[in-house]
Write an enzyme that holds these catalytic residues in place. Structure first.
Site, short mmCIF file in Angstrom:
data_model
loop_
_atom_site.label_atom_id
_atom_site.label_comp_id
_atom_site.label_asym_id
_atom_site.label_seq_id
_atom_site.Cartn_x
_atom_site.Cartn_y
_atom_site.Cartn_z
N TYR A 34 14.29 85.98 -9.62
CA TYR A 34 14.56 86.54 -10.96
C TYR A 34 15.93 87.23 -10.99
O TYR A 34 16.73 87.01 -11.92
CB TYR A 34 13.44 87.53 -11.29
CG TYR A 34 13.47 88.10 -12.69
CD1 TYR A 34 13.06 87.33 -13.78
CD2 TYR A 34 13.87 89.41 -12.93
CE1 TYR A 34 13.06 87.86 -15.07
CE2 TYR A 34 13.87 89.95 -14.20
CZ TYR A 34 13.46 89.17 -15.28
OH TYR A 34 13.46 89.71 -16.54
N ALA A 40 10.49 83.06 -28.71
CA ALA A 40 10.39 84.04 -29.81
C ALA A 40 8.98 84.20 -30.36
O ALA A 40 8.79 84.81 -31.41
CB ALA A 40 11.34 83.64 -30.94
N LYS A 78 19.14 86.22 -13.33
CA LYS A 78 19.69 87.13 -14.34
C LYS A 78 21.14 87.48 -14.03
O LYS A 78 21.96 87.62 -14.94
CB LYS A 78 18.82 88.38 -14.45
CG LYS A 78 17.40 88.09 -14.97
CD LYS A 78 17.41 87.51 -16.37
CE LYS A 78 16.04 87.35 -16.99
NZ LYS A 78 16.07 86.81 -18.35
P1 NAI Z 1 7.12 87.44 -22.52
O1 NAI Z 1 6.54 86.77 -21.33
O2 NAI Z 1 6.28 88.39 -23.31
O3 NAI Z 1 7.72 86.35 -23.52
C1 NAI Z 1 8.48 85.27 -23.08
C2 NAI Z 1 8.37 84.14 -24.09
O4 NAI Z 1 9.15 83.04 -23.61
C3 NAI Z 1 6.93 83.63 -24.25
O5 NAI Z 1 6.62 83.50 -25.62
C4 NAI Z 1 6.95 82.28 -23.54
O6 NAI Z 1 6.03 81.34 -24.10
C5 NAI Z 1 8.39 81.86 -23.75
N1 NAI Z 1 8.84 80.89 -22.74
C6 NAI Z 1 8.63 80.93 -21.41
N2 NAI Z 1 9.14 79.85 -20.82
C7 NAI Z 1 9.70 79.09 -21.80
C8 NAI Z 1 10.36 77.84 -21.82
N3 NAI Z 1 10.55 77.13 -20.71
N4 NAI Z 1 10.82 77.36 -23.01
C9 NAI Z 1 10.61 78.05 -24.16
N5 NAI Z 1 9.96 79.24 -24.21
C10 NAI Z 1 9.50 79.75 -23.03
O7 NAI Z 1 8.45 88.15 -21.97
P2 NAI Z 1 9.32 89.36 -22.55
O8 NAI Z 1 8.98 90.58 -21.79
O9 NAI Z 1 9.29 89.38 -24.03
O10 NAI Z 1 10.77 88.90 -22.04
C11 NAI Z 1 11.70 88.23 -22.84
C12 NAI Z 1 13.03 88.16 -22.06
O11 NAI Z 1 13.46 89.48 -21.71
C13 NAI Z 1 12.93 87.38 -20.75
O12 NAI Z 1 14.12 86.63 -20.55
C14 NAI Z 1 12.83 88.48 -19.72
O13 NAI Z 1 13.29 88.06 -18.46
C15 NAI Z 1 13.72 89.54 -20.34
N6 NAI Z 1 13.46 90.87 -19.85
C16 NAI Z 1 12.24 91.48 -20.03
C17 NAI Z 1 12.04 92.77 -19.55
C18 NAI Z 1 10.73 93.48 -19.72
O14 NAI Z 1 10.61 94.58 -19.16
N7 NAI Z 1 9.77 92.96 -20.45
C19 NAI Z 1 13.10 93.49 -18.84
C20 NAI Z 1 14.32 92.76 -18.71
C21 NAI Z 1 14.48 91.51 -19.21
#
Ligand code: NAI
Length: 247
Positions: free
Chosen positions: A154, A13, A158
């Protein structure tokens, strides 16, 4: 204030979609535990939530590590008193074509996205079962529904989250706990920043609403599942993707 007196844990978050979810839940009345690998950024999000007059705690945690999860769930429950809402949002990508994909690329993505969801849900479910109340929202992806070349790890993680959501929904329904998933399409965050302008234009051609999504588009769907307006909905996956995948 549809979430007045509710408390939430949101993983991953500190930025992107998770940050938008944490802020949206707080704007609607919830106190929030902000979990991330990056404590410094998580602290900033918690500070923003406190400025809204809500309670917030930032905790460092790795969802892929069961001991770390036990630790932050215990601390969050102590700090907030109860856990009504869990949003499994932390996720990573390690994109490459199947024949080039290393075992480590597979393991890393499955460990964070799928095992992380299992670890957090298991730890929080114990608390929710005692409370006889809970809302679990898992952030999957349209890639789990439609697949994508270069994302076998991935896509599997998912799709696994979607199957996991359905089983958990059946298992916990009798305790007044719902579990639903959201499948975002292409959302503007650091995860999609790597796409070239040319790729983004090509993507838009596949999206009926002809734009990439925003973190708020996803957060609004989480708010719905977390609220009592969705109390008769469980085991479902809703795509927030501008109409890319129509089920
Ligand atoms: P992001 O990379 O901007 O943020 C992900 C956050 O999760 C980061 O703050 C990171 O430090 C944290 N994180 C990563 N590994 C972690 C771990 N092992 N433990 C705790 N925190 C951890 O990614 P975004 O784009 O905000 O994505 C959030 C979710 O939405 C993910 O699950 C992603 O797969 C999903 N998603 C994103 C899409 C997109 O187009 N951006 C599309 C579909 C799904």
């Amino acid at each position: 204030m549809v979430l007045k007196d509710k408390t939430a844990i949101v993983t991953g978050a500190s930025r992107g979609i998770g940050k938008a979810i944490a802020l949206t839940l707080a704007e609607n009345g919830a106190d929030v535990a902000v979990i991330d690998l990056n404590l410094e950024q998580a602290d900033e999000v918690a500070a923003e939530i406190k400025r809204m007059g809500r309670r917030a705690v930032a905790l460092a945690g790795n969802v892929a590590d069961a001991d770390s999860v036990e630790d932050f769930v215990t601390k969050a429950a102590q700090e907030l008193g109860k856990i009504d809402i869990l949003v499994n949002n932390a996720g990573i990508t390690r994109d490459t074509l199947l024949v080039r994909m290393k075992e480590d690329d597979w393991d890393a993505v499955l460990d964070v996205n799928l095992k992380g969801t299992f670890n957090c849900t298991k730890a929080v479910a114990r608390i929710m079962m005692k409370q006889k109340y809970g809302r679990i929202v898992n952030i999957a992806s349209v890639i789990g529904l439609m697949g994508n070349a270069g994302q076998a790890n991935y896509g599997a993680s998912k799709a696994g989250m979607i199957g996991f959501t359905k089983s958990v929904a059946r298992e916990l329904a009798s305790r007044n706990i719902t579990a639903n998933a959201i499948a975002p399409g292409f959302i503007v965050t650091s995860m999609t920043q790597v796409l070239s302008d040319d790729m983004k234009e090509k993507l838009k051609e596949q999206i009926p609403l002809a734009r990439l999504g925003t973190p708020s588009d996803v957060a609004n769907a989480v708010l719905f599942f977390a609220s009592d307006a969705a109390s008769y909905i469980t085991g479902q996956t809703i795509a927030v993707d501008g109409g890319m995948v129509m089920q």
